[in-house]
Scaffold this active site. Structure first.
Site, PDB file in Angstrom:
ATOM      1  N   CYS A 113       0.860  -1.226  -0.026  1.00 36.87           N
ATOM      2  CA  CYS A 113       0.134  -0.135  -0.071  1.00 36.87           C
ATOM      3  C   CYS A 113       0.762   1.113  -0.177  1.00 36.87           C
ATOM      4  O   CYS A 113       0.087   2.390  -0.083  1.00 36.87           O
ATOM      5  CB  CYS A 113      -0.799   0.033   1.120  1.00 36.87           C
ATOM      6  SG  CYS A 113      -1.986  -1.324   1.157  1.00 36.87           S
ATOM      7  N   HIS A 263      -3.291   6.855   2.664  1.00 40.24           N
ATOM      8  CA  HIS A 263      -3.868   5.464   2.290  1.00 40.24           C
ATOM      9  C   HIS A 263      -5.182   5.091   2.697  1.00 40.24           C
ATOM     10  O   HIS A 263      -5.700   5.707   3.871  1.00 40.24           O
ATOM     11  CB  HIS A 263      -2.764   4.532   2.572  1.00 40.24           C
ATOM     12  CG  HIS A 263      -3.294   3.236   2.216  1.00 40.24           C
ATOM     13  ND1 HIS A 263      -3.664   2.919   0.687  1.00 40.24           N
ATOM     14  CD2 HIS A 263      -3.517   2.029   2.877  1.00 40.24           C
ATOM     15  CE1 HIS A 263      -3.814   1.460   0.764  1.00 40.24           C
ATOM     16  NE2 HIS A 263      -4.037   1.240   1.806  1.00 40.24           N
ATOM     17  N   ASN A 293      -9.913  -0.814  -0.140  1.00 40.80           N
ATOM     18  CA  ASN A 293      -8.649  -0.598  -0.252  1.00 40.80           C
ATOM     19  C   ASN A 293      -8.114  -1.158  -1.515  1.00 40.80           C
ATOM     20  O   ASN A 293      -8.037  -2.273  -1.965  1.00 40.80           O
ATOM     21  CB  ASN A 293      -8.034  -1.487   0.822  1.00 40.80           C
ATOM     22  CG  ASN A 293      -6.483  -1.257   0.915  1.00 40.80           C
ATOM     23  OD1 ASN A 293      -5.756  -0.868   0.031  1.00 40.80           O
ATOM     24  ND2 ASN A 293      -5.833  -1.728   1.735  1.00 40.80           N
TER      25      ASN A 293
HETATM   26  N1  COA Z   1     -17.826 -10.175   8.529  1.00 41.19           N
HETATM   27  C1  COA Z   1     -18.288 -10.388   9.685  1.00 41.19           C
HETATM   28  N2  COA Z   1     -17.607 -10.968  10.635  1.00 41.19           N
HETATM   29  C2  COA Z   1     -16.219 -10.884  10.557  1.00 41.19           C
HETATM   30  C3  COA Z   1     -15.572 -10.397   9.293  1.00 41.19           C
HETATM   31  C4  COA Z   1     -16.477 -10.076   8.160  1.00 41.19           C
HETATM   32  N3  COA Z   1     -16.144  -9.427   6.972  1.00 41.19           N
HETATM   33  N4  COA Z   1     -14.507 -10.494   9.469  1.00 41.19           N
HETATM   34  C5  COA Z   1     -14.054 -10.815  10.451  1.00 41.19           C
HETATM   35  N5  COA Z   1     -15.207 -10.962  11.239  1.00 41.19           N
HETATM   36  C6  COA Z   1     -15.302 -11.528  12.738  1.00 41.19           C
HETATM   37  C7  COA Z   1     -14.296 -12.270  13.104  1.00 41.19           C
HETATM   38  O1  COA Z   1     -14.384 -13.887  12.985  1.00 41.19           O
HETATM   39  C8  COA Z   1     -14.229 -12.093  14.592  1.00 41.19           C
HETATM   40  O2  COA Z   1     -15.295 -12.999  15.376  1.00 41.19           O
HETATM   41  P1  COA Z   1     -14.946 -13.471  16.512  1.00 41.19           P
HETATM   42  O3  COA Z   1     -14.996 -12.340  17.401  1.00 41.19           O
HETATM   43  O4  COA Z   1     -16.215 -14.255  16.999  1.00 41.19           O
HETATM   44  O5  COA Z   1     -13.807 -14.514  16.562  1.00 41.19           O
HETATM   45  C9  COA Z   1     -14.545 -10.687  14.745  1.00 41.19           C
HETATM   46  O6  COA Z   1     -15.280 -10.401  13.472  1.00 41.19           O
HETATM   47  C10 COA Z   1     -13.460  -9.746  14.566  1.00 41.19           C
HETATM   48  O7  COA Z   1     -14.006  -8.708  15.038  1.00 41.19           O
HETATM   49  P2  COA Z   1     -12.931  -7.610  15.541  1.00 41.19           P
HETATM   50  O8  COA Z   1     -12.066  -7.822  16.767  1.00 41.19           O
HETATM   51  O9  COA Z   1     -13.761  -6.477  16.411  1.00 41.19           O
HETATM   52  O10 COA Z   1     -12.507  -6.899  14.156  1.00 41.19           O
HETATM   53  P3  COA Z   1     -11.637  -5.764  14.130  1.00 41.19           P
HETATM   54  O11 COA Z   1     -12.428  -4.697  14.728  1.00 41.19           O
HETATM   55  O12 COA Z   1     -10.373  -5.932  14.583  1.00 41.19           O
HETATM   56  O13 COA Z   1     -11.834  -5.173  12.723  1.00 41.19           O
HETATM   57  C11 COA Z   1     -10.675  -5.325  10.477  1.00 41.19           C
HETATM   58  C12 COA Z   1     -11.362  -5.967  11.602  1.00 41.19           C
HETATM   59  C13 COA Z   1     -10.011  -5.937   9.715  1.00 41.19           C
HETATM   60  C14 COA Z   1     -11.596  -4.398   9.909  1.00 41.19           C
HETATM   61  C15 COA Z   1      -9.450  -4.314  11.332  1.00 41.19           C
HETATM   62  O14 COA Z   1      -8.650  -5.034  12.322  1.00 41.19           O
HETATM   63  C16 COA Z   1      -8.785  -3.460  10.408  1.00 41.19           C
HETATM   64  O15 COA Z   1      -9.350  -2.415   9.644  1.00 41.19           O
HETATM   65  N6  COA Z   1      -7.272  -3.734  10.573  1.00 41.19           N
HETATM   66  C17 COA Z   1      -6.454  -2.963   9.603  1.00 41.19           C
HETATM   67  C18 COA Z   1      -6.757  -3.939   8.042  1.00 41.19           C
HETATM   68  C19 COA Z   1      -5.794  -2.833   7.146  1.00 41.19           C
HETATM   69  O16 COA Z   1      -5.891  -1.615   7.212  1.00 41.19           O
HETATM   70  N7  COA Z   1      -5.195  -3.603   6.354  1.00 41.19           N
HETATM   71  C20 COA Z   1      -4.696  -3.062   5.002  1.00 41.19           C
HETATM   72  C21 COA Z   1      -3.438  -2.186   5.562  1.00 41.19           C
HETATM   73  S1  COA Z   1      -2.794  -1.458   4.285  1.00 41.19           S
END
Ligand code: COA
Length: 336
Positions: A113, A263, A293
């Site tokens: 990214c 980004h 993204n």
């Molecule tokens: N739909 C529904 N549920 C989902 C899901 C989806 N697409 N993806 C994950 N889950 C579930 C998981 O299985 C987990 O369930 P569990 O608690 O029963 O195990 C739960 O949601 C995770 O939730 P949470 O911990 O609250 O997620 P989060 O707040 O950390 O959000 C992201 C997840 C990925 C959105 C967040 O961590 C993020 O944006 N991180 C940065 C990613 C990024 O920027 N990547 C590119 C960088 S260049």
């Protein structure tokens, strides 16, 4: 004084729009979960017969026209992508063939990214050094063909989309350092200790006797792996730090900047960066809601959108920062 400046911008997204509710049909997810956690509502996915360099070509043609030059005036291409046409050679080679521009040097770079910021830094250095006049930078991604679209891959596959952005970086002589358009500085970083926190292991030579095998596929190692919370925390911290570093290197204050392009991975990341740096919301241009993204395409795609909407104009002082797998991060300040 010889410097470089951005003289043209272009972008392209494939026509198919995929909304969150469309993803509900492919995996166990919901519009509510995606919207609350990321701010993403839609993304674009390319059709089966389209490759990465097709997206790059569309964006490049617009950027070259916007720069007011002929394609023959381009003397180098830097192509940033992690979702190229082939495993090798680089996608820039395929673009060069489609553009019918033989013999000029092409780089493919894989800085995830942060690819656009790295490419901008390279273009700036090559132009300043004197031998190159017009460098085409392309950030293009076709992520939709690289995602696990089952429930197993839902934490990543809902985040990414396809698209391309391109800019032309040209030589310029500046007399007035405060008002002339040019790239002020670029700042690049990597911390490879986090390489496995956001990665795609296969095909790869670190994993056994063959770089691609049925065993690797059965283990799902040809799909990206992400530690979302680790990525989130570092993205906020490093994008904030590198914006401050960039301002300080140029003796500028936050209020001197007219527009910020961060980004686009998650609206919550950008809101947190904006809050930490106390940037007025109207100075931050977000596109994650509609494109998701788009990795290396994100920043040039966003800048071209802002230009088309009349929000990004000639004369403006712009700061941009990105964070991605590697971990890599970086920033740039330029006047348009
Ligand atoms: N739909 C529904 N549920 C989902 C899901 C989806 N697409 N993806 C994950 N889950 C579930 C998981 O299985 C987990 O369930 P569990 O608690 O029963 O195990 C739960 O949601 C995770 O939730 P949470 O911990 O609250 O997620 P989060 O707040 O950390 O959000 C992201 C997840 C990925 C959105 C967040 O961590 C993020 O944006 N991180 C940065 C990613 C990024 O920027 N990547 C590119 C960088 S260049």
């Amino acid at each position: 004084m010889r410097r470089s400046k951005i003289t043209g911008m272009g972008s392209y997204v494939p026509p198919r729009v995929v909304a969150n509710i469309d993803l509900e049909k492919l995996m166990d997810t919901s519009d509510e979960w995606i919207t609350q956690r990321t701010g993403i509502k839609t993304r674009h996915w390319a059709s089966d017969d389209v490759g990465n360099s097709d997206l790059g070509l569309e964006a490049s043609n617009i950027a070259i026209e916007n720069a007011g030059i002929k394609k023959e005036d381009i003397d180098m291409i830097i192509y940033a992508t992690i979702s190229g046409d082939y495993d090798f050679p680089g996608t820039g080679c395929f673009l060069q063939a489609k553009m019918e521009l033989p013999d000029i040097p092409i780089f493919d770079i894989k800085q995830q990214c942060t690819g656009f910021i790295y490419a901008l830094s390279m273009a700036d250095m090559y132009v300043r050094q004197g031998d190159f006049k017009n460098i085409l930078i392309v950030g293009a991604e076709l992520q939709s063909k690289a995602l696990d679209k089952s429930t197993k891959g839902r934490d990543i596959s809902v985040l990414f989309g396809d698209g391309a952005g391109a800019v032309v970086v040209s030589a310029t002589d500046i007399n007035d350092e405060k008002n002339d358009p040019y790239i002020y500085s670029t700042h690049l970083h990597t911390n490879g200790q986090f390489a496995d926190k956001l990665c795609c292991p296969a095909p790869g030579t670190a994993l056994g006797p063959e770089r691609m095998s049925q065993t690797l596929i059965d283990k799902g190692l040809h799909f990206p792996v992400m530690h979302g919370k680790v990525v989130f925390v570092h993205a906020v911290k490093k994008m904030t730090e590198t914006i401050c570093e960039c301002l300080s290197a140029n003796n500028l204050k936050m209020e001197d900047i007219d527009m910020f392009f961060f980004h686009q991975a998650n609206m919550r990341i950008n809101d947190a960066v904006g809050e930490k740096l106390e940037i007025p919301a109207e100075k931050i241009f977000n596109t994650v809601q509609k494109y998701g993204n788009t990795t290396a395409a994100t920043i040039p795609l966003g800048m071209h959108d802002a230009m088309k909407e009349g929000k990004l104009k000639e004369g403006m002082l712009v700061a941009t920062a990105a964070f991605g797998g590697g971990f890599t991060w970086g920033s740039a300040i330029f006047r348009l």
